[in-house]
Scaffold this motif. Sequence first.
Motif, PDB file in Angstrom:
ATOM      1  N   SER A 190      -6.424  45.009  -6.683  1.00 26.05           N
ATOM      2  CA  SER A 190      -6.385  45.538  -5.313  1.00 26.05           C
ATOM      3  C   SER A 190      -5.206  44.977  -4.537  1.00 26.05           C
ATOM      4  O   SER A 190      -4.513  45.696  -3.808  1.00 26.05           O
ATOM      5  N   PHE A 191      -4.959  43.684  -4.704  1.00 29.11           N
ATOM      6  CA  PHE A 191      -3.888  43.018  -3.960  1.00 29.11           C
ATOM      7  C   PHE A 191      -2.525  43.584  -4.346  1.00 29.11           C
ATOM      8  O   PHE A 191      -1.707  43.930  -3.478  1.00 29.11           O
ATOM      9  N   SER A 192      -2.251  43.690  -5.639  1.00 33.30           N
ATOM     10  CA  SER A 192      -0.940  44.168  -6.085  1.00 33.30           C
ATOM     11  C   SER A 192      -0.717  45.629  -5.706  1.00 33.30           C
ATOM     12  O   SER A 192       0.405  46.028  -5.375  1.00 33.30           O
ATOM     13  N   LYS A 193      -1.787  46.412  -5.714  1.00 32.07           N
ATOM     14  CA  LYS A 193      -1.647  47.804  -5.286  1.00 32.07           C
ATOM     15  C   LYS A 193      -1.315  47.886  -3.808  1.00 32.07           C
ATOM     16  O   LYS A 193      -0.474  48.692  -3.386  1.00 32.07           O
ATOM     17  N   THR A 194      -1.937  47.025  -3.010  1.00 31.79           N
ATOM     18  CA  THR A 194      -1.693  47.020  -1.566  1.00 31.79           C
ATOM     19  C   THR A 194      -0.243  46.684  -1.234  1.00 31.79           C
ATOM     20  O   THR A 194       0.351  47.288  -0.331  1.00 31.79           O
ATOM     21  N   ILE A 195       0.345  45.738  -1.954  1.00 32.13           N
ATOM     22  CA  ILE A 195       1.720  45.322  -1.645  1.00 32.13           C
ATOM     23  C   ILE A 195       2.755  46.131  -2.429  1.00 32.13           C
ATOM     24  O   ILE A 195       3.964  45.923  -2.250  1.00 32.13           O
ATOM     25  N   GLY A 196       2.311  47.002  -3.321  1.00 27.60           N
ATOM     26  CA  GLY A 196       3.232  47.906  -3.997  1.00 27.60           C
ATOM     27  C   GLY A 196       4.004  47.318  -5.155  1.00 27.60           C
ATOM     28  O   GLY A 196       5.125  47.749  -5.444  1.00 27.60           O
ATOM     29  N   VAL A 197       3.416  46.331  -5.865  1.00 29.23           N
ATOM     30  CA  VAL A 197       4.058  45.730  -7.030  1.00 29.23           C
ATOM     31  C   VAL A 197       3.242  46.080  -8.267  1.00 29.23           C
ATOM     32  O   VAL A 197       2.067  45.706  -8.362  1.00 29.23           O
ATOM     33  N   SER A 198       3.861  46.770  -9.203  1.00 31.61           N
ATOM     34  CA  SER A 198       3.120  47.256 -10.365  1.00 31.61           C
ATOM     35  C   SER A 198       3.370  46.443 -11.626  1.00 31.61           C
ATOM     36  O   SER A 198       2.802  46.740 -12.679  1.00 31.61           O
ATOM     37  N   ASN A 199       4.235  45.428 -11.566  1.00 33.63           N
ATOM     38  CA  ASN A 199       4.472  44.537 -12.697  1.00 33.63           C
ATOM     39  C   ASN A 199       3.850  43.180 -12.406  1.00 33.63           C
ATOM     40  O   ASN A 199       4.231  42.509 -11.437  1.00 33.63           O
ATOM     41  N   ILE A 200       2.906  42.775 -13.236  1.00 35.79           N
ATOM     42  CA  ILE A 200       2.167  41.532 -13.021  1.00 35.79           C
ATOM     43  C   ILE A 200       2.201  40.707 -14.296  1.00 35.79           C
ATOM     44  O   ILE A 200       1.855  41.204 -15.373  1.00 35.79           O
ATOM     45  N   ARG A 201       2.619  39.460 -14.177  1.00 36.99           N
ATOM     46  CA  ARG A 201       2.568  38.541 -15.321  1.00 36.99           C
ATOM     47  C   ARG A 201       1.557  37.451 -15.031  1.00 36.99           C
ATOM     48  O   ARG A 201       1.604  36.803 -13.990  1.00 36.99           O
ATOM     49  N   ILE A 202       0.629  37.240 -15.969  1.00 36.13           N
ATOM     50  CA  ILE A 202      -0.400  36.212 -15.821  1.00 36.13           C
ATOM     51  C   ILE A 202      -0.180  35.181 -16.915  1.00 36.13           C
ATOM     52  O   ILE A 202      -0.078  35.519 -18.091  1.00 36.13           O
ATOM     53  N   SER A 203      -0.092  33.915 -16.522  1.00 36.71           N
ATOM     54  CA  SER A 203       0.183  32.859 -17.495  1.00 36.71           C
ATOM     55  C   SER A 203      -0.766  31.694 -17.295  1.00 36.71           C
ATOM     56  O   SER A 203      -1.418  31.565 -16.257  1.00 36.71           O
ATOM     57  N   HIS A 204      -0.837  30.838 -18.315  1.00 39.30           N
ATOM     58  CA  HIS A 204      -1.633  29.621 -18.237  1.00 39.30           C
ATOM     59  C   HIS A 204      -0.825  28.497 -17.610  1.00 39.30           C
ATOM     60  O   HIS A 204       0.405  28.526 -17.608  1.00 39.30           O
ATOM     61  N   THR A 205      -1.518  27.486 -17.130  1.00 37.26           N
ATOM     62  CA  THR A 205      -0.857  26.243 -16.716  1.00 37.26           C
ATOM     63  C   THR A 205      -0.775  25.344 -17.942  1.00 37.26           C
ATOM     64  O   THR A 205      -1.557  24.424 -18.106  1.00 37.26           O
ATOM     65  N   TYR A 206       0.171  25.648 -18.824  1.00 34.42           N
ATOM     66  CA  TYR A 206       0.307  24.872 -20.046  1.00 34.42           C
ATOM     67  C   TYR A 206       0.585  23.414 -19.704  1.00 34.42           C
ATOM     68  O   TYR A 206       1.444  23.090 -18.910  1.00 34.42           O
ATOM     69  N   GLY A 207      -0.187  22.508 -20.349  1.00 30.55           N
ATOM     70  CA  GLY A 207       0.033  21.092 -20.124  1.00 30.55           C
ATOM     71  C   GLY A 207      -0.758  20.523 -18.975  1.00 30.55           C
ATOM     72  O   GLY A 207      -0.806  19.312 -18.786  1.00 30.55           O
ATOM     73  N   LEU A 208      -1.399  21.359 -18.167  1.00 27.41           N
ATOM     74  CA  LEU A 208      -2.180  20.837 -17.055  1.00 27.41           C
ATOM     75  C   LEU A 208      -3.488  20.275 -17.592  1.00 27.41           C
ATOM     76  O   LEU A 208      -4.198  20.936 -18.333  1.00 27.41           O
ATOM     77  N   LYS A 209      -3.792  19.044 -17.207  1.00 21.88           N
ATOM     78  CA  LYS A 209      -4.974  18.371 -17.754  1.00 21.88           C
ATOM     79  C   LYS A 209      -6.209  18.761 -16.959  1.00 21.88           C
ATOM     80  O   LYS A 209      -6.692  18.040 -16.092  1.00 21.88           O
ATOM     81  N   GLU A 210      -6.727  19.916 -17.293  1.00 25.08           N
ATOM     82  CA  GLU A 210      -7.934  20.387 -16.642  1.00 25.08           C
ATOM     83  C   GLU A 210      -8.649  21.314 -17.605  1.00 25.08           C
ATOM     84  O   GLU A 210      -8.071  21.811 -18.556  1.00 25.08           O
ATOM     85  N   GLY A 211      -9.902  21.542 -17.371  1.00 24.03           N
ATOM     86  CA  GLY A 211     -10.708  22.322 -18.304  1.00 24.03           C
ATOM     87  C   GLY A 211     -10.616  23.811 -18.060  1.00 24.03           C
ATOM     88  O   GLY A 211     -11.645  24.474 -17.874  1.00 24.03           O
ATOM     89  N   LEU A 212      -9.420  24.366 -18.069  1.00 26.02           N
ATOM     90  CA  LEU A 212      -9.252  25.793 -17.856  1.00 26.02           C
ATOM     91  C   LEU A 212      -9.653  26.553 -19.119  1.00 26.02           C
ATOM     92  O   LEU A 212      -9.204  26.241 -20.209  1.00 26.02           O
ATOM     93  N   ILE A 213     -10.511  27.529 -18.946  1.00 21.58           N
ATOM     94  CA  ILE A 213     -10.907  28.373 -20.069  1.00 21.58           C
ATOM     95  C   ILE A 213     -10.592  29.814 -19.710  1.00 21.58           C
ATOM     96  O   ILE A 213     -11.120  30.356 -18.742  1.00 21.58           O
ATOM     97  N   TRP A 214      -9.704  30.408 -20.472  1.00 17.11           N
ATOM     98  CA  TRP A 214      -9.375  31.825 -20.279  1.00 17.11           C
ATOM     99  C   TRP A 214      -9.463  32.492 -21.640  1.00 17.11           C
ATOM    100  O   TRP A 214      -8.745  32.140 -22.565  1.00 17.11           O
ATOM    101  N   THR A 215     -10.353  33.431 -21.775  1.00  8.88           N
ATOM    102  CA  THR A 215     -10.656  34.016 -23.065  1.00  8.88           C
ATOM    103  C   THR A 215     -10.085  35.424 -23.183  1.00  8.88           C
ATOM    104  O   THR A 215      -9.782  36.070 -22.174  1.00  8.88           O
ATOM    105  N   PRO A 216      -9.966  35.926 -24.420  1.00  5.70           N
ATOM    106  CA  PRO A 216      -9.561  37.322 -24.593  1.00  5.70           C
ATOM    107  C   PRO A 216     -10.506  38.290 -23.889  1.00  5.70           C
ATOM    108  O   PRO A 216     -10.072  39.347 -23.420  1.00  5.70           O
ATOM    109  N   GLU A 217     -11.780  37.930 -23.810  1.00  9.45           N
ATOM    110  CA  GLU A 217     -12.739  38.791 -23.121  1.00  9.45           C
ATOM    111  C   GLU A 217     -12.415  38.907 -21.637  1.00  9.45           C
ATOM    112  O   GLU A 217     -12.528  39.995 -21.047  1.00  9.45           O
ATOM    113  N   GLN A 218     -11.985  37.801 -21.027  1.00  9.33           N
ATOM    114  CA  GLN A 218     -11.602  37.850 -19.616  1.00  9.33           C
ATOM    115  C   GLN A 218     -10.356  38.700 -19.412  1.00  9.33           C
ATOM    116  O   GLN A 218     -10.248  39.429 -18.428  1.00  9.33           O
ATOM    117  N   SER A 219      -9.424  38.606 -20.351  1.00 11.01           N
ATOM    118  CA  SER A 219      -8.234  39.465 -20.282  1.00 11.01           C
ATOM    119  C   SER A 219      -8.630  40.935 -20.351  1.00 11.01           C
ATOM    120  O   SER A 219      -8.093  41.773 -19.615  1.00 11.01           O
TER     121      SER A 219
END
Length: 298
Positions: A190-219
């Motif tokens: 919704s946010f990207s559509k509102t501001i008119g940007v159609s290219n979005i890159r989503i990345s991990h915080t590689y090396g950040l010491k925290e319990g981030l879990i991002w799965t293929p299912e979430q993608s």
Amino acid sequence: MIDREKDPFVTYDLDHDRFYSSKENNELQKPISGLLTMCVHLGYNCNLHCMYCSSKDYEGTESPFILDDLEKFLLRNNIPRVVISGGEPFLYSEKLVQYLRVIKKSGAYSFVSTNGTLPQNISQEILDLIDWVDISLPATTPQLYQEIRGSDHFYEALSFIHRMVNANKRVRISYTLSSHNIADVFELPSFSKTIGVSNIRISHTYGLKEGLIWTPEQSTILKARFSEIYPEALIYTPLSAEELDAYQRGYLLLAPDGFLYVFNTSYTNRLFSIKDAFLMENENRIKQKSQENINTDQ
């Protein structure tokens, strides 16, 4: 290096900022040979203090004046894509213009990676020279933005985006995932559509010491949300191990100290200074050293 006229093994899609194998239309079908991207860090000073920043340990380091060397290197190696990064490139706006001129002269395409908080530093010449701008925006609300970045520049970033969009520039939002915004990322369609940007890159915080879990299912869920709300959007989700390996093979970095590195500025990835590059056989040495570093990492 790749002669893109005689051997079009790899092609670059400027409008979507993607490399493809001309044979298989998939960059992962065969190993990428040659240099596809050079990243130039103008300096590491930044006006923000993001919790996930990978460059803050180098802050204060300035780039030597290496424009002539860069121009020769780009022309000799036929590199199609140059990323300008930092620190924050728009803190170095005069130097940024100089580098954009050299990139344009070499025939390469320019890609500026920025936090987008300095819209007042966008000159008309920058707008004329730039091919792509990648704006780091880790939140869709000013409150979360301040929590992650320790600043209240959310609306300056929106102003920056609007100016680039209105100038018909190719714009991408880079959204870096962390434990702080793992829920907010699903507001991106919704946010990207509102501001008119159609290219979005989503990345991990590689090396950040925290319990981030991002799965293929979430993608999959996020992509489905984009398909429903903003089907025109092109989404780049975190790279798989195979994709990252292919990406690294074609990526060279020019650090502010004037040295060339494979993919990132670690000691094991260091090659040689850009000046020394002209005292040796560039093609064979870079390919050989790059492959050695990648094999060591594996």
